[in-house]
Design an enzyme around this catalytic site. Structure first.
Site, PDB file in Angstrom:
ATOM      1  N   ARG A 245       0.873  -1.176   0.000  1.00 21.06           N
ATOM      2  CA  ARG A 245       0.000   0.000   0.000  1.00 21.06           C
ATOM      3  C   ARG A 245       0.906   1.222   0.000  1.00 21.06           C
ATOM      4  O   ARG A 245       1.462   1.602   1.027  1.00 21.06           O
ATOM      5  CB  ARG A 245      -0.858  -0.045   1.274  1.00 21.06           C
ATOM      6  CG  ARG A 245      -2.003   0.944   1.308  1.00 21.06           C
ATOM      7  CD  ARG A 245      -2.549   1.061   2.726  1.00 21.06           C
ATOM      8  NE  ARG A 245      -1.691   1.875   3.562  1.00 21.06           N
ATOM      9  CZ  ARG A 245      -1.554   1.751   4.884  1.00 21.06           C
ATOM     10  NH1 ARG A 245      -2.218   0.828   5.542  1.00 21.06           N
ATOM     11  NH2 ARG A 245      -0.744   2.540   5.559  1.00 21.06           N
ATOM     12  N   HIS A 249      -3.368   4.455   4.828  1.00 18.79           N
ATOM     13  CA  HIS A 249      -4.558   3.591   4.895  1.00 18.79           C
ATOM     14  C   HIS A 249      -5.768   4.315   4.322  1.00 18.79           C
ATOM     15  O   HIS A 249      -6.547   3.756   3.553  1.00 18.79           O
ATOM     16  CB  HIS A 249      -4.826   3.189   6.346  1.00 18.79           C
ATOM     17  CG  HIS A 249      -6.218   2.676   6.579  1.00 18.79           C
ATOM     18  ND1 HIS A 249      -6.636   1.448   6.136  1.00 18.79           N
ATOM     19  CD2 HIS A 249      -7.290   3.251   7.188  1.00 18.79           C
ATOM     20  CE1 HIS A 249      -7.897   1.278   6.468  1.00 18.79           C
ATOM     21  NE2 HIS A 249      -8.330   2.346   7.094  1.00 18.79           N
ATOM     22  N   TYR A 258       4.213   5.625  11.743  1.00 19.35           N
ATOM     23  CA  TYR A 258       4.449   4.196  12.016  1.00 19.35           C
ATOM     24  C   TYR A 258       5.346   3.475  11.013  1.00 19.35           C
ATOM     25  O   TYR A 258       5.699   2.336  11.242  1.00 19.35           O
ATOM     26  CB  TYR A 258       3.122   3.448  12.179  1.00 19.35           C
ATOM     27  CG  TYR A 258       2.145   3.573  11.007  1.00 19.35           C
ATOM     28  CD1 TYR A 258       2.311   2.829   9.849  1.00 19.35           C
ATOM     29  CD2 TYR A 258       1.046   4.443  11.085  1.00 19.35           C
ATOM     30  CE1 TYR A 258       1.425   2.942   8.797  1.00 19.35           C
ATOM     31  CE2 TYR A 258       0.150   4.565  10.032  1.00 19.35           C
ATOM     32  CZ  TYR A 258       0.336   3.819   8.893  1.00 19.35           C
ATOM     33  OH  TYR A 258      -0.544   3.932   7.856  1.00 19.35           O
TER      34      TYR A 258
END
Lengths: 345, 352
Positions: A245, A249, A258
């Site tokens: 990805r 998100h 993160y």
């Protein structure tokens, strides 16, 4: 906004596909990329409250969708399968209507599109695909179902129940996992015990394969084989397409909190669209004129869809009451009357 | 006409539905050769084959989740949650998918499916086998939630549920599985979304459903001996709620009492009491009372009789319905002589 250029000097693909099919893949993947960029822009402009980008997963989505029998098979998506929808000719204005917050699940016709409504319940639709496939089997019909899910969903109990159910009844279904490495903010090593979702298939007595999810030809071949197997009566299989990805998100997310930007950079170098372009160029299946034409068409289509969804009229408020039951109950009719009186004040 | 039990009536309904509609498929845990733990599916696999009635893996979410896909596909699955509390793993499928699919797709993908759930206590069931879970489902828009109280209703309502284009949660009162009635099937009773008056009376309306209908009728008979003329309304449909029938009854009697097994706090009775109060306020002589289970986790079988509403608890509640100001012995007045809601009118006169 332009087509990504190949960064990898050694394009690789496993398997073979006809030049025409490769060019089709390229056009669809590029359209998905450009439409995805338009959708992100619409969120930035406040037209969409939120959007979930599929950037980086175009090969996994287009390759898998292209393997489906459009007359008989049926796809059960999550909320990130925009390129699958595009490849299946779903009404994309209706698809993006969900992101414009006009209607949950989208405004397209799932039955005609053979593409279930967009679903944000992680893992929830996977047993639906099994039930659809069981229906095909019970009626003796030739169709198969494909369940899309991600690495995060693989931790959900519903995915286990669905796989076990399907294997017990040899249901004609393909479990297609896009392992994009990150379930929102949690990486694979904190999500997938054992390190492989495909390996879990063995526990259910069905084949499980891992494919390079950024190699559209490999994905297409794996899904085609799994569908043939399912259609022949040999039962379900698991395909784990390893991809990435590239974006957050969702538009509400901040991956800087993160994950390492270097990791994103490394995966950008394996961009599936750039890789496919390199293959097409290397093998002489497409020339400059093709790429220019593809980019122009993709851009035009993306803008057409963008303009369509931006100007789509919102459904009337009375529709909130229309589809709860086949016929509204007396109590709902009364609520609708009260709502209308309030709305008209 | 022969006597049959509620379990047999349900079995006949499934059998006739399987016979009449090739799209009907029955599955769940142990519903195949065993015939279900309550024998509701007895003999169906033998008669219709394993493609029409079959055992599934022990996976409630998988059972309901696959039923969603199967119903989308065009079949009419009738699935069983073996016991009330066993249905909880499927809750997410029921609430987020079953209840919403029609709405999410604006009617293009509908789910004609039935989820059968034996519910309630009173049979000495071990832990997790006696819950009254109706409020969870009734609170969810998009579901129809119905529960029969008699064998003939069990047959008729299950047939209607299977034919219904909307998903139906069909709650079977397991303590009444062995209740008998003379029924000739096929039988068609009142529409499944209607309440019925099981016993007419003029003093107070007992509102009950499922397992408590028989208890309410017993209580009504006992109350008669104490001089109260009790009307019993069997709701049958918890969602949607039949306001018309209930309202007409309470406006006539001026008093209402809701009875259910489920814990009283935030239970289904609260909704009934609110609706009755909203529609009958000026007809009421007393607050609407609730008689429900205690607000405790379902107790062990040795203690369940303390928990479950019974005739005495209902009679005690009837006695609390503020009769003192207005009490007239019904036997002292010829039947029908008192105008309906006379008490309510007298109450208003006193207040003004």
């Amino acid at each position: 906004m332009s087509a990504p250029r190949p960064a990898d000097p050694h394009p690789e693909t496993t398997g073979t596909a006809s030049p025409a099919l490769l060019r089709d893949f390229y056009r669809t993947m590029l359209t998905a990329r450009l439409l995805d960029e338009e959708a992100v822009a619409l969120q930035r402009q406040g037209v969409f409250p939120a959007y979930v980008s599929l950037r980086g997963q175009e090969a996994a989505q287009v390759g898998s969708a292209a393997a489906l029998d459009r007359d008989h098979d049926f796809a059960f998506p999550t909320y990130r399968e925009m390129a699958v929808a595009l490849a299946l000719d779903v009404d994309m204005v209706g698809y993006l209507a969900s992101h414009r917050a006009l209607w949950h699940g989208g405004l397209y016709d799932p039955m005609r599109s053979r593409f279930a409504p967009i679903n944000a319940v992680v893992g929830g639709p996977v047993p639906h695909a099994v039930g659809w496939a069981l229906g095909e089997r019970l009626r003796g019909d030739p169709g198969c179902a494909i369940a899309y899910f991600g690495d995060g969903a693989s931790s959900e109990g519903d995915v286990h129940e669905a796989m076990n159910f399907a294997a017990v009844f040899a249901a004609p279904v393909v479990f297609f996992c896009q392992n994009n490495q990150w379930a929102l903010s949690v990486p694979n090593d904190r999500q997938v015990a054992g390190g492989s979702i495909a390996a879990r298939a063995a526990g259910y007595g069905m084949p499980g394969v891992t494919v390079d999810g950024n190699d559209v030809v490999a994905v297409h071949a794996a899904v085609r084989e799994a569908l043939e197997r399912a259609r022949s009566g040999a039962g379900p299989s698991v395909i784990e397409a390893r991809t990435y990805r590239l974006g957050p998100h969702s538009t509400s997310d901040d991956p800087g909190r993160y994950r390492d930007p270097d990791e994103e950079r490394r995966w950008r170098e394996r961009d599936p669209i750039a890789r496919l372009r390199a293959v097409l160029e290397r093998d002489g299946h497409a020339d400059t004129a093709f790429f220019e034409e593809a980019e122009r068409e993709a851009g035009e289509q993306a803008i057409r869809i963008r303009d369509g969804v931006s100007s789509a009229p919102p459904p009337g408020g009375e529709e909130m009451f229309t589809h709860v039951y086949r016929e509204p109950t007396e109590a709902l009719r009364a609520q609708q009357r009260a709502w209308r009186e309030e709305a008209e004040l | 006409m022969a006597e049959i039990t509620m379990a047999q009536a349900l079995n006949r309904a499934l059998r006739d539905a399987l016979h009449d509609d090739p799209n009907v498929v029955v599955y769940g845990e142990d519903v195949g050769p065993l015939g279900g733990v309550f024998r509701v599916t007895d003999g169906l696999t033998a008669q219709f084959g394993e493609d029409r009635c079959f055992d599934s893996p022990l996976a409630e979410s998988g059972i309901v989740g696959t039923a969603v896909g199967m119903a989308s596909y065009g079949l009419r699955p009738v699935v069983e949650m073996q016991f009330d509390a066993f249905g909880y793993p499927a809750f997410e499928q029921v609430v987020s998918h079953v209840a919403k699919m029609r709405n999410r797709t604006r009617g293009r993908m509908s789910l004609p499916l039935v989820i059968r759930i034996p519910y309630g206590g009173g049979i000495g069931g071990v832990e997790h086998h006696s819950d009254s879970s109706e409020a969870y489902y009734a609170h969810t828009p998009g579901l129809r939630v119905i529960t029969p109280g008699t064998p003939s209703d069990a047959y008729s309502m299950l047939r209607e549920a299977i034919a219904c284009p909307d998903p139906v949660v069909f709650l079977e009162p397991k303590r009444r599985y062995w209740a008998k009635e003379e029924v000739e099937t096929p039988v068609r009773t009142a529409p499944m979304d209607r309440a019925v008056v099981r016993r007419t009376g003029s003093d107070v309306t007992l509102i009950a459903y499922g397992p408590m209908v028989a208890t309410a009728l017993e209580a009504a008979e006992a109350a008669r001996e104490e001089g109260r003329d009790v009307e019993v309304v069997d709701l049958r449909s918890l969602a949607p709620f039949d306001d018309a029938t209930v309202t007409a009854s309470v406006r006539k009697t001026g008093r209402a009492l809701v009875v259910h097994e489920a814990a009283t706090f935030a239970g289904y009775g609260a909704e009934v009491a609110a609706r009755v109060t909203e529609r009958c306020f000026h007809y009421l002589e007393a607050p609407v009372l609730r008689v429900g289970g205690l607000d405790i986790p379902y107790p062990p079988p040795r203690l369940e009789h303390h928990h479950l509403p019974d005739v005495d608890r209902i009679l005690d509640a009837i006695a609390r319905l503020q009769w003192e100001a207005d009490w007239v012995d019904p036997d002292a007045v010829p039947s029908g002589a008192r105008p309906p809601a006379s008490g309510a009118r007298r109450g208003r006169e006193v207040r003004s």
